[in-house]
Design an enzyme around this catalytic site. Structure first.
Site, PDB file in Angstrom:
ATOM      1  N   LYS A 178       0.858  -1.012  -0.095  1.00 29.82           N
ATOM      2  CA  LYS A 178      -0.005  -0.065   0.118  1.00 29.82           C
ATOM      3  C   LYS A 178       0.875   1.302   0.067  1.00 29.82           C
ATOM      4  O   LYS A 178       1.828   1.219   0.825  1.00 29.82           O
ATOM      5  CB  LYS A 178      -0.875   0.012   1.206  1.00 29.82           C
ATOM      6  CG  LYS A 178      -1.943   1.087   1.110  1.00 29.82           C
ATOM      7  CD  LYS A 178      -2.466   1.282   2.174  1.00 29.82           C
ATOM      8  CE  LYS A 178      -2.003   2.291   3.349  1.00 29.82           C
ATOM      9  NZ  LYS A 178      -1.738   3.785   3.045  1.00 29.82           N
ATOM     10  N   GLY A 235       5.256   3.541  10.823  1.00 28.50           N
ATOM     11  CA  GLY A 235       4.445   4.548  11.100  1.00 28.50           C
ATOM     12  C   GLY A 235       4.326   5.017  12.652  1.00 28.50           C
ATOM     13  O   GLY A 235       5.172   4.663  13.415  1.00 28.50           O
ATOM     14  N   ARG A 237       2.517   5.449  16.308  1.00 30.38           N
ATOM     15  CA  ARG A 237       2.373   4.508  17.382  1.00 30.38           C
ATOM     16  C   ARG A 237       0.861   4.400  17.525  1.00 30.38           C
ATOM     17  O   ARG A 237       0.248   2.938  17.603  1.00 30.38           O
ATOM     18  CB  ARG A 237       2.966   5.084  18.690  1.00 30.38           C
ATOM     19  CG  ARG A 237       2.636   4.318  19.981  1.00 30.38           C
ATOM     20  CD  ARG A 237       3.436   4.654  21.165  1.00 30.38           C
ATOM     21  NE  ARG A 237       3.228   3.955  22.384  1.00 30.38           N
ATOM     22  CZ  ARG A 237       3.668   4.283  23.391  1.00 30.38           C
ATOM     23  NH1 ARG A 237       4.653   5.266  23.476  1.00 30.38           N
ATOM     24  NH2 ARG A 237       3.665   3.660  24.710  1.00 30.38           N
ATOM     25  N   GLY A 239      -1.487   4.587  15.075  1.00 34.37           N
ATOM     26  CA  GLY A 239      -1.813   3.693  14.137  1.00 34.37           C
ATOM     27  C   GLY A 239      -1.487   2.186  14.100  1.00 34.37           C
ATOM     28  O   GLY A 239      -2.148   1.159  13.826  1.00 34.37           O
ATOM     29  N   GLY A 240      -0.105   2.309  14.402  1.00 29.72           N
ATOM     30  CA  GLY A 240       0.423   0.884  14.644  1.00 29.72           C
ATOM     31  C   GLY A 240      -0.456  -0.198  15.868  1.00 29.72           C
ATOM     32  O   GLY A 240      -0.488  -1.347  15.382  1.00 29.72           O
ATOM     33  N   GLU A 257       7.036  -0.880  13.336  1.00 27.34           N
ATOM     34  CA  GLU A 257       7.985  -0.097  13.893  1.00 27.34           C
ATOM     35  C   GLU A 257       7.211   1.157  14.274  1.00 27.34           C
ATOM     36  O   GLU A 257       6.575   2.040  13.074  1.00 27.34           O
ATOM     37  CB  GLU A 257       9.066   0.346  12.893  1.00 27.34           C
ATOM     38  CG  GLU A 257      10.258   1.249  13.389  1.00 27.34           C
ATOM     39  CD  GLU A 257      11.257   1.685  12.223  1.00 27.34           C
ATOM     40  OE1 GLU A 257      11.561   2.702  11.967  1.00 27.34           O
ATOM     41  OE2 GLU A 257      11.509   0.694  11.249  1.00 27.34           O
ATOM     42  N   CYS A 294      13.275   7.984  12.061  1.00 29.93           N
ATOM     43  CA  CYS A 294      12.829   7.107  13.275  1.00 29.93           C
ATOM     44  C   CYS A 294      14.188   7.096  14.050  1.00 29.93           C
ATOM     45  O   CYS A 294      13.936   6.726  15.504  1.00 29.93           O
ATOM     46  CB  CYS A 294      12.597   5.563  12.800  1.00 29.93           C
ATOM     47  SG  CYS A 294      13.767   4.826  11.565  1.00 29.93           S
ATOM     48  N   GLU A 386       6.516  11.582  21.846  1.00 27.76           N
ATOM     49  CA  GLU A 386       7.467  11.679  20.737  1.00 27.76           C
ATOM     50  C   GLU A 386       7.042  12.871  19.790  1.00 27.76           C
ATOM     51  O   GLU A 386       5.691  12.871  19.541  1.00 27.76           O
ATOM     52  CB  GLU A 386       7.382  10.456  19.835  1.00 27.76           C
ATOM     53  CG  GLU A 386       8.328  10.582  18.588  1.00 27.76           C
ATOM     54  CD  GLU A 386       8.404   9.539  17.769  1.00 27.76           C
ATOM     55  OE1 GLU A 386       9.455   9.109  17.053  1.00 27.76           O
ATOM     56  OE2 GLU A 386       7.192   8.739  17.574  1.00 27.76           O
TER      57      GLU A 386
END
Length: 523
Positions: A178, A235, A237, A239-240, A257, A294, A386
């Site tokens: 995607k 991406g 946190r 969303g992950g 990640e 990152c 973050e």
């Protein structure tokens, strides 16, 4: 206006879609002209069915043919380099030179070729043959892999060209990629390169598929689908964790990640020796890609004193003197501003920056905040928020015991760095600091900023939660990175002619465990 087509089952086809989007140039804030579809579930379903068929067909494809495809793809990318770099510059605001043309694009081609070499050589399978019991095992392809690429590396971590892609293909898995919605045009050209390489290869036509965008609901459904072997996501946190919950509920592996502050510890001897130089190194690292890496150092820790005060002042002045580069998106600008304000509300002082840059595009003033170790320890959870971008927090500690106490409050990070004296003046401090940091980071550095991630087989690009979802795996460092997309297959008393080639008695794969006189030996 024409809407671009998706790449599914070996053909460019109109998406099943009721809406579209455009990328935006972050340097100006102006929308780019191309329109890209937001696919409905029908496209996902079609791609999943095609990937299942491709996974079956890939079982009969040789490692050599997989390697040849990866090498051919790298060649296609290099032939289209100028076009790829131009659109990526427009979509991300990253500089053409040296970042895109001299660093990231060559890195992308190199990791594809490294994956080709690993596929050809085959030792990633970790073959174990116990001739006494006639039990054999190895790592084999896990099935179709969904890759959700990030916004900050349009080539090297792109869903259709990056390190996750290279590792999945080397493992023999088909990929459904995607595109990140911030750089769909870049992904389109990369997918065209992959399509040309596929047509020239012996791989099934659905080995590589690409969608531009899907709804959040369909994204959660996709990672949990029974036809998916595993998912990779880089991406945010938030969303992950949503994706992880969906995948976990379905029992599907997902490699995330997410967030990392990458603490940098400056011991007193290092500051005394080279404080001015350290200020420049830290500024370079904090501002690389406008801090949108990152591994950007978001926490800098040092024992209080005159030399530390001078270094902090020099770092703030250096950050203030440099121009602010574009952030990738308006949403990223808003999130950075909110993150800085959140950290300030928890007790940090904004020394420089802390506000948007007026004018066109999405820029934020280079920002340094400062806080004492005592105040950080009063709000350690809030202050580990973050702020993704060109902002960092400088922490001054009373002494090494307080430094160690603070390090032990940190969440998991990708990296942690310790700068120390080159003549041994900090050696009596190092062990205590390193022990406190070691289990909170994936990669421990000495006397280096953390932003560089080398394409080395020894590289580990992972870490304890929440930097990643599993500390045992790496996203960089072939062949180890391939193991994320492998499943352990065991064969017990299976006749040799029915075994995969890698497990037969005459296998030529290197680094095999075998039984000799009842003892397992390597080779």
């Amino acid at each position: 206006m024409k809407v671009e087509q998706v790449w599914i089952a070996g053909e460019w086809r109109d998406a099943t879609s009721t809406s579209s989007f455009s990328a935006v140039n972050p340097s100006t804030g102006a929308a780019l002209p191309e329109k890209f579809p937001i696919s409905d579930w029908t496209d996902c379903d079609f791609a999943l069915n095609a990937a299942v068929e491709a996974a079956r067909a890939l079982r009969t494809v040789s490692n050599e043919d997989i390697a040849l495809f990866l090498e051919g793809y790298a060649n296609e990318i290099e032939r289209s380099a100028s076009e790829i770099v131009a659109i990526a510059h427009a979509e991300t605001g990253l500089p053409i030179q040296p970042r895109l043309s001299e660093a990231e694009l060559p890195r992308t081609a190199t990791q594809l070729r490294q994956a080709a070499a690993a596929a050809r050589e085959g030792s990633w399978q970790d073959v174990v043959i116990d001739t006494k019991t006639n039990i054999r095992s190895h790592y084999a392809p896990i099935g179709s892999v969904v890759i959700l690429g990030p916004n900050n590396f349009p080539f090297a971590f792109n869903g259709v060209s990056g390190g996750d892609f290279a590792a999945a293909i080397a493992a023999g898995c088909p990929v459904i990629a995607k595109s990140h919605p911030l750089h769909p045009g870049t992904t389109k050209i990369l997918a065209e390169c992959a399509a040309r390489a596929l047509r020239a290869s012996k791989l099934p036509k659905a080995t590589v598929q690409m969608l531009y965008n899907i709804s959040n609901v369909d994204g959660l459904r996709l990672v949990a689908d029974p036809r998916v072997g595993a998912t990779s996501f880089t991406g945010s946190r938030a969303g992950g964790l949503r994706l992880k919950a969906a995948a976990d509920a379905a029992g599907k592996p997902i490699y995330l990640e997410m967030s990392s502050l990458n603490p940098v510890v400056l011991l007193p001897g290092a500051i005394a020796e080279r404080g001015e130089k350290l200020a420049g190194e830290l500024a370079d690292s904090c501002l690389a890609a406008s801090g949108q890496m990152c591994t950007s150092p978001n926490l800098i820790l040092a024992i209080a004193g005159d030399a530390t005060s001078n270094l902090a002042r020099a770092l703030a002045e250096t950050l203030q003197s440099r121009p602010s580069a574009p952030l990738f998106s308006e949403g990223g600008l808003k999130a950075l501003d909110e993150g800085v304000k959140w950290i300030a509300s928890a007790g940090a002082e904004i020394v420089t920056g802390g506000a948007r840059v007026e004018g066109e595009g999405w820029r934020y003033k280079n920002t340094m905040m400062q806080i004492s170790g005592k105040d950080f320890l009063a709000e350690p959870e809030k202050l580990q928020h973050e702020a993704f971008g060109n902002a960092t927090l400088f922490i001054t500690l009373n002494d090494v015991p307080q430094l160690v106490q603070l390090l032990e409050t940190l969440e998991g990070n990708l990296t942690g760095s310790i700068y120390s004296s080159s003549v041994g003046a900090d050696d009596h401090l190092y062990d205590a600091v390193a022990q406190a940091l070691r289990f909170r980071v994936g990669r421990l550095l000495n006397d280096k900023v953390p932003t560089g991630v080398a394409l080395s087989p020894a590289m580990g690009h992972g870490g304890p939660f929440p930097s990643t979802s599993h500390p045992a795996f790496t996203a960089v460092g072939i062949p180890r990175s391939i193991l994320r997309f492998g499943a352990l297959h065991c064969y017990d008393n299976v006749r040799e002619e029915r075994l995969p080639d890698a497990l037969r008695n005459q296998t030529t794969l290197p680094h095999i465990w075998r039984t000799v006189d009842g003892t397992m030996i390597r080779g």
